[in-house]
Enzyme design. Structure first.
Site, short mmCIF file in Angstrom:
data_model
loop_
_atom_site.label_atom_id
_atom_site.label_comp_id
_atom_site.label_asym_id
_atom_site.label_seq_id
_atom_site.Cartn_x
_atom_site.Cartn_y
_atom_site.Cartn_z
N LYS A 1 3.48 -13.62 18.54
CA LYS A 1 4.89 -13.66 18.13
C LYS A 1 5.42 -12.23 17.97
O LYS A 1 4.86 -11.43 17.24
CB LYS A 1 5.07 -14.40 16.81
CG LYS A 1 6.53 -14.50 16.38
CD LYS A 1 6.72 -14.96 14.96
CE LYS A 1 6.66 -13.85 13.95
NZ LYS A 1 7.80 -12.92 13.99
N GLY B 1 2.02 -5.41 10.08
CA GLY B 1 3.30 -5.51 9.39
C GLY B 1 3.17 -5.01 7.97
O GLY B 1 2.29 -4.19 7.68
N SER B 2 4.00 -5.54 7.10
CA SER B 2 4.03 -5.01 5.73
C SER B 2 2.86 -5.54 4.91
O SER B 2 2.31 -6.61 5.17
CB SER B 2 5.34 -5.38 5.06
OG SER B 2 5.37 -6.77 4.80
N ALA C 1 3.10 -6.62 1.90
CA ALA C 1 3.54 -7.82 1.18
C ALA C 1 3.29 -9.07 2.03
O ALA C 1 2.71 -10.05 1.53
CB ALA C 1 5.02 -7.70 0.84
N GLY D 1 1.22 -9.28 4.56
CA GLY D 1 -0.23 -9.36 4.75
C GLY D 1 -0.90 -10.14 3.63
O GLY D 1 -1.78 -10.97 3.86
N GLU E 1 -3.30 -4.98 9.75
CA GLU E 1 -2.91 -3.57 9.85
C GLU E 1 -1.58 -3.45 9.13
O GLU E 1 -0.56 -3.91 9.64
CB GLU E 1 -2.82 -3.18 11.33
CG GLU E 1 -3.00 -1.69 11.56
CD GLU E 1 -1.69 -0.95 11.52
OE1 GLU E 1 -1.26 -0.61 10.39
OE2 GLU E 1 -1.10 -0.74 12.57
N CYS F 1 3.76 3.01 10.61
CA CYS F 1 2.97 2.71 9.42
C CYS F 1 2.09 3.89 9.04
O CYS F 1 1.75 4.08 7.89
CB CYS F 1 2.16 1.45 9.62
SG CYS F 1 1.37 1.39 11.21
N GLU G 1 6.20 2.87 0.42
CA GLU G 1 6.47 3.08 1.84
C GLU G 1 7.97 2.87 2.11
O GLU G 1 8.54 1.84 1.79
CB GLU G 1 5.65 2.08 2.67
CG GLU G 1 5.78 2.33 4.16
CD GLU G 1 4.94 1.37 4.99
OE1 GLU G 1 4.90 0.17 4.65
OE2 GLU G 1 4.35 1.82 5.99
#
Lengths: 488, 300
Positions: free
Chosen positions: A193, A245-246, A248, A250, A267, A301, A398
């Site tokens: 996705k 992704g973030s 949160a 994750g 990641e 990131c 971040e």
């Protein structure tokens, strides 16, 4: 500090606009889901607009996958795995992956322009970094496909089955390559996705996969937002979740798959320390600072968003950095001379603006070069903060934008303590002319990648991944293969 | 001013320099910015002939070309200077009277610099007494390599003194013999602090001559010197720059490193003999839309 003389960067000689041409291809009006080797209308019946963040114009309508769509994608992937892909030899799999790599190269200009149109990143970067690296990843993993036994001797590597993959908006094509290439090489099939703000290059990749003649269902590409992602994560027939992704999100995913046999790699976010010692080549270090934080508008990131400068060279480094920032061109991402393009979305711009306000309110000193910004679209000037404390939010959280928090340090021990004092641990940078200092630092830094006298360099052969809340598992290199294999 | 320790010049990272150059050469300089840049480049050329076979006739021709670059195209600037051996200075000064084109002379036992202080001084005096506006000296590379930085410093200071206030001194580092970028930086610092008005890469007699990386290191040295002193030192890459595209990349590098104030022939020069014709060819192409044959442009 002693008085220094300022350089005037105004000039009568300025670069004329040099926009990359967009006439060599045509975007479709609508992009349907790519399931079982075909473009199919979503069962959800829903489409969303995807825009160009540099001018807010709609580029195309893109299908949004619901639970039923994800179910058919996973079924297609499972069928392809059971009937075709798991029966092919590694050598045959490798041929398909090579073919994908070569077609990406052939369509490189198109990929670069679409990536820039949809994501806002400077064409210089999509042309010189994103697209060539994406092709390189496919080439690299194609080479491994028939050598798994040698990569993991005596461990009898076997594919996992169906990999569910969710990728972010900052490097849409490159992240798709990072995910798909090792999964295919290891013998898995894929449901991937793309992000809701940057879905287009993934569908160009779908066209490439069709053109490469991959058996139907081996790679399925869908789009949608977080909800769509959750259907992949929670689908019972998915064997592995690979997420970028973030932190949160994750954590949400890890909670969701707890107690299931699904394997995972994450990641996630980062807040990398970039450390400049007084004995570094300072002008080149300044270039590294710029590449570290302003590359891809800071939507990286592993961005070097916390800068630590040894106190004795702090003034001169900041002066050089400000001067360098004055020669960065901010504006039309399609212009070949643009260094900093558009912020990826309105939402992200709001986040960045919020943090800039927080930084000011925390008492840090802000600097931005004066440059005109286009009236439409989402833009942020390159920004640095000095007089930052370790406890400031701009130094801890971040931001994912072109915003740098600068602190000073005096000793090696002090800077290692500060650098490691973060919930993240994805990357770091060390700048010194002294080799022994580099090795001393790198062995003590808790970060997945530590760059020495450079920053934000990537190679398919080099593993990438984090410590602590930056995630686990590695992508790239042999390590990246391991994440898509099980061993007897 | 307190004594400066030249053995401790800032370090240079070659990989980083090459990365920066890659950013500059990826820039696209087109249309009006190209035209403006080309005209600027012409006006920064030190049209040079430094051959054993130079004759008075050749120097005369070169001087004429310096202010009649291509009369077919109206509105062209002159070159910045003509650069010759000291024995041709008088002639060149005569030929260029009233044109605004400066006369530069190489001196100090050019190109090797292998001679005594007395002879280097006499060489310089000959150029200055004959009316040179600028002197291009070479540093003693042997002494530099042996670590005798004070010798190199003193020699430059001595020649600057001989030049006096009104004759500008360009100090040639001969970077092709210096070896590393660290050393280029070090030699640049020595030259500037010793009194150079310009620092220059090469004699043109040694390969490699000027390159973008070497020039960037020197521009950054000039920038650091300016930060500290407020004094603008000029830069002259010489040798090996024969195409318009490369010349424009040099100019862009100057702009992005030192800003617009350095973009005049007061502070930036190209030491080149064949660059002018390539620039003329490009200007003619910008105007007419078609490339012409080289034969339409005078060789000297």
């Amino acid at each position: 500090m002693k008085k220094t003389h300022k350089i005037d960067f105004s000039s009568d000689w300025n670069l004329a606009p040099a926009p990359e041409s967009t006439t060599h291809f045509k975007l479709k009006d609508t992009y349907d889901l790519f399931i079982n080797g075909k473009f199919v209308a979503p069962k959800s019946g829903k489409y969303f607009d995807t825009i160009n963040p540099a001018n807010e114009k709609v580029l195309a309508k893109v299908a949004e996958a619901n639970e039923a769509d994800i179910d058919s994608a996973v079924k297609a992937a499972r069928k392809a795995y059971d009937t075709v892909w798991s029966k092919l030899s590694g050598k045959e799999r490798g041929k398909y992956i090579y073919r994908i790599a070569r077609i990406i190269q052939e369509r490189a200009r198109e990929f670069a322009v679409v990536e820039t149109l949809n994501g806002g990143k400077a064409i210089r970067e999509s042309r010189d970094v994103d697209v060539p690296l994406a092709a390189a990843h496919f080439f690299y993993y194609a080479g491994w496909a028939d050598k798994l036994e040698y990569a993991f001797p005596n461990r009898k590597p076997k594919a996992l089955g169906v990999a569910g993959q969710i990728i972010p908006w900052n490097f849409p094509l490159l992240m798709a390559a990072w995910k798909i290439a090792p999964a295919l090489a290891a013998g898995n099939t894929v449901v991937i996705k793309s992000s809701e703000t940057t879905p287009l290059t993934a569908y160009l990749l779908a066209e490439v996969i069709q053109e490469a003649g991959l058996p139907a269902g081996v790679v399925n590409i869908v789009s949608g937002a977080g909800l769509t992602g959750s259907f992949i994560v929670n689908h019972p027939d998915v064997d592995k979740i690979a997420f970028t992704g973030s932190t949160a999100v994750g954590k949400i995913i890890m909670k969701a798959i707890a107690g299931t046999p699904k394997k995972s790699t994450m990641e996630l976010g980062g807040k990398a320390a970039n450390i400049i010692f007084e004995d570094a080549a300072l002008d080149q270090a300044v270039e590294g600072i710029v590449n570290g934080i302003f590359f891809n508008q800071g939507h990286v990131c592993c961005a070097g968003s916390r800068l630590y400068v040894q106190e004795s060279v702090f003034d001169v480094v900041v002066q050089k950095l400000k001067d360098r920032m004055n020669s960065l061109n901010v504006g039309d991402p399609l212009d070949k001379n643009t260094d900093i393009g558009a912020i990826n979305s309105k939402k992200q711009l709001e986040t960045i603006a919020k943090y800039i306000e927080i930084g000011k309110n925390e008492g840090a000193e802000m600097y931005q070069p004066s440059c005109d910004l286009p009236s439409k679209g989402f833009w942020c000037r390159p920004t640095i903060f000095t007089k930052v404390s370790q406890s400031n939010r701009i130094a801890q959280e971040e931001i994912f934008g072109p915003v740098l928090a600068i602190q000073t340090f005096r000793t090696v021990d002090e800077v290692i303590e500060k650098a490691n004092n973060t919930p993240y641990g994805l990357s770091a940078g060390v700048w010194t002319d002294k080799g022994s200092k580099i090795f001393n630092m790198t062995s003590q830094m808790r970060a997945g990648v530590v760059w020495a006298n450079t920053f934000n360099k990537f190679d398919p052969a080099s593993p990438f991944g984090g410590y602590k809340e930056s995630g686990f598992g590695r992508e790239g290199g042999v390590h990246g293969l391991e994440a898509y294999l099980k061993f007897e | 001013m307190k004594q400066i320790d030249f053995s401790n010049s800032p370090r240079i990272d070659q990989v980083g320099i090459e990365d920066r150059i890659a950013r500059i050469t990826a820039r696209s300089i087109k249309k009006e910015s190209k035209m403006q840049g080309l005209l600027m480049a012409l006006n920064m050329i030190d049209l040079t002939t430094l051959e054993g076979a130079d004759t008075e006739e050749k120097v005369k021709q070169l001087c004429f070309k310096a202010h009649h670059l291509h009369d077919d195209i109206p509105g062209l600037p002159t070159t910045a200077a003509v650069c010759v051996y000291p024995n041709f200075v008088k002639l060149a000064v005569n030929e260029l009277k009233g044109t605004g084109v400066k006369v530069a002379a190489v001196a100090t036992a050019f190109p090797s610099g292998q001679s005594s202080a007395e002879i280097k001084l006499l060489d310089t005096k000959m150029a200055v007494d004959n009316g040179a506006d600028e002197v291009d000296m070479v540093i003693s590379r042997g002494k530099f390599h042996s670590g005798d930085y004070n010798f190199v410093f003193d020699e430059i200071a001595m020649i600057k003194e001989a030049c006096g206030k009104n004759v500008r001194l360009k100090v040639i580092l001969e970077t092709g013999e210096i070896g590393t970028l660290d050393k280029v930086r070090q030699a640049s610092d020595i030259a500037m602090y010793a009194g150079a008005d310009f620092i220059k890469t090469s004699t043109g007699k040694i390969k490699p001559a000027a390159t973008l990386p070497v020039t960037l290191v020197m521009l950054e040295a000039i920038r650091d010197y300016y930060y500290k002193t407020g004094i603008m030192i000029g830069m002259k890459p010489a040798g090996g720059i024969s195409t318009s595209k490369l010349a424009l990349q040099y100019l862009l590098m100057v702009k992005e490193t030192l800003g617009g104030k350095w973009l005049t022939n007061e502070y930036f020069r190209f030491g080149a003999s064949s660059l002018a014709n390539d620039v003329l060819l490009q200007i003619a192409k910008q105007q007419s839309g078609i490339y012409q044959s080289n034969d339409y442009f005078s060789k000297v």
